[in-house]
Write a protein that holds these residues in place. Sequence first.
Motif, mmCIF file in Angstrom:
data_model
loop_
_atom_site.group_PDB
_atom_site.id
_atom_site.type_symbol
_atom_site.label_atom_id
_atom_site.label_comp_id
_atom_site.label_asym_id
_atom_site.label_seq_id
_atom_site.Cartn_x
_atom_site.Cartn_y
_atom_site.Cartn_z
ATOM 1 N N MET A 266 3.817 91.418 -66.690
ATOM 2 C CA MET A 266 4.772 92.339 -66.086
ATOM 3 C C MET A 266 4.645 93.739 -66.677
ATOM 4 S SD MET A 266 6.603 90.707 -63.775
ATOM 5 C CE MET A 266 8.102 91.684 -63.580
ATOM 6 N N PHE A 267 4.584 93.833 -68.001
ATOM 7 C CA PHE A 267 4.674 95.138 -68.645
ATOM 8 C C PHE A 267 3.349 95.884 -68.739
ATOM 9 C CE2 PHE A 267 8.539 93.099 -70.715
ATOM 10 C CZ PHE A 267 9.422 93.710 -69.833
ATOM 11 N N ILE A 268 2.206 95.166 -68.663
ATOM 12 C CA ILE A 268 0.921 95.880 -68.672
ATOM 13 C C ILE A 268 0.409 96.124 -67.257
ATOM 14 C CG2 ILE A 268 0.310 94.908 -70.920
ATOM 15 C CD1 ILE A 268 -1.780 93.171 -69.438
ATOM 16 N N SER A 269 1.168 95.717 -66.272
ATOM 17 C CA SER A 269 0.792 96.014 -64.888
ATOM 18 C C SER A 269 0.943 97.513 -64.640
ATOM 19 C CB SER A 269 1.699 95.239 -63.928
ATOM 20 O OG SER A 269 3.028 95.749 -63.974
ATOM 21 N N PRO A 270 0.266 98.056 -63.632
ATOM 22 C CA PRO A 270 0.440 99.487 -63.323
ATOM 23 C C PRO A 270 1.902 99.861 -63.094
ATOM 24 C CG PRO A 270 -1.471 98.620 -62.166
ATOM 25 C CD PRO A 270 -0.797 97.438 -62.807
ATOM 26 N N ILE A 271 2.652 98.977 -62.425
ATOM 27 C CA ILE A 271 4.070 99.263 -62.191
ATOM 28 C C ILE A 271 4.834 99.257 -63.501
ATOM 29 C CG2 ILE A 271 6.190 98.333 -61.197
ATOM 30 C CD1 ILE A 271 4.552 97.424 -58.792
ATOM 31 N N GLY A 272 4.601 98.240 -64.326
ATOM 32 C CA GLY A 272 5.297 98.152 -65.609
ATOM 33 C C GLY A 272 5.024 99.343 -66.504
ATOM 34 N N LEU A 273 3.759 99.754 -66.602
ATOM 35 C CA LEU A 273 3.395 100.882 -67.447
ATOM 36 C C LEU A 273 4.026 102.186 -66.940
ATOM 37 C CD1 LEU A 273 -0.372 100.075 -68.094
ATOM 38 C CD2 LEU A 273 1.511 99.884 -69.727
ATOM 39 N N LYS A 274 4.075 102.350 -65.623
ATOM 40 C CA LYS A 274 4.676 103.560 -65.071
ATOM 41 C C LYS A 274 6.176 103.615 -65.355
ATOM 42 C CE LYS A 274 5.046 106.347 -60.876
ATOM 43 N NZ LYS A 274 4.683 106.474 -59.453
ATOM 44 N N VAL A 275 6.838 102.454 -65.226
ATOM 45 C CA VAL A 275 8.276 102.408 -65.508
ATOM 46 C C VAL A 275 8.567 102.723 -66.980
ATOM 47 C CG1 VAL A 275 10.261 100.861 -65.702
ATOM 48 C CG2 VAL A 275 8.878 100.848 -63.618
ATOM 49 N N LEU A 276 7.745 102.177 -67.852
ATOM 50 C CA LEU A 276 7.992 102.340 -69.283
ATOM 51 C C LEU A 276 7.583 103.715 -69.813
ATOM 52 C CD1 LEU A 276 6.887 98.844 -70.643
ATOM 53 C CD2 LEU A 276 9.211 99.657 -70.230
ATOM 54 N N PHE A 277 6.462 104.224 -69.308
ATOM 55 C CA PHE A 277 5.914 105.446 -69.917
ATOM 56 C C PHE A 277 5.808 106.625 -68.950
ATOM 57 C CE2 PHE A 277 4.111 101.777 -72.219
ATOM 58 C CZ PHE A 277 4.684 102.023 -73.455
ATOM 59 N N GLY A 278 6.203 106.424 -67.702
ATOM 60 C CA GLY A 278 6.233 107.527 -66.751
ATOM 61 C C GLY A 278 4.859 107.916 -66.213
#
Length: 278
Positions: A266-278
């Motif tokens: 979940m968190f290393i997916s492109p969506i997850g990374l964008k949510v976490l780090f913008g």
Amino acid sequence: SDPKCCGGTGLTVSSFHILDHMLGILTNKRLYPNMEKISYVGHSAGGQMVQRYAILSVFAALWDYDADIDLQFVIANPSSYTYLDDHRFMYACGNCTCSVRNCTCDQDCTEPPYTELAKPQKDSAGKNFPCYSPYYNRWPYGIGSFSEEKRGGHWIPYALRDGILGVEKALRIYPKLHVVYLVGQNDTCNDGLPTCDVSCWKRENFSKGEWPCFRNQMDSRCPAMLQGPCRRTRGRQYMKYLEDLYGEPVHQLFEVPGIGHNATGMFISPIGLKVLFG
């Protein structure tokens, strides 16, 4: 956080107090003058904790209004959500037998999305809802009483002393917070149903000690089942519920393609990374 722990001494500290303390340190301008964004992030049971903290914490609500710091709550694949009133979406799964541990149903559930909200009643179980529990709206599934443990509630000292006091405040504050929900496209497993969803990530690739449609400890007790049959559906329906409750879209939900109940995925997916780090 359990006041019954520690040999009955009552010497306990709420997990929410710890999160408040962390927030107080991180928002201290003298310690972190360049702080721009803080994210509380949780997956599965951690996601449940983050959502409940966002609803209860007065401290977090106050800091969310700080224009210099973006306080974000990222809630990924929780088993259940805290609803803000006593209505749930109508759907059914035939006759469901529920215990204090789980529910087992004899029919596949109505296909989502669900569109009609109603208050579950005892005589609606098996018809308009999969089951019924008199405690379905008590904490943590809803904002019921925090002090009526003998009546099926939970004793939550934090909520009574330091958290948001009253449903009205929670209703007013929660939609204003920066909350993002993440659900896995394949987090659709529920081994209490007769047929495994075709998208379930454990339908064929299950490990030793597991079984087809392994739900990864998903809460399948009645109060959770009243929110939907699987984590993905529960997330989707909760977003729709909030929109219906407030009369406009609030918060954000992203569905992560090809991921089941997997925090790393979940968190290393492109969506997850964008949510976490913008």
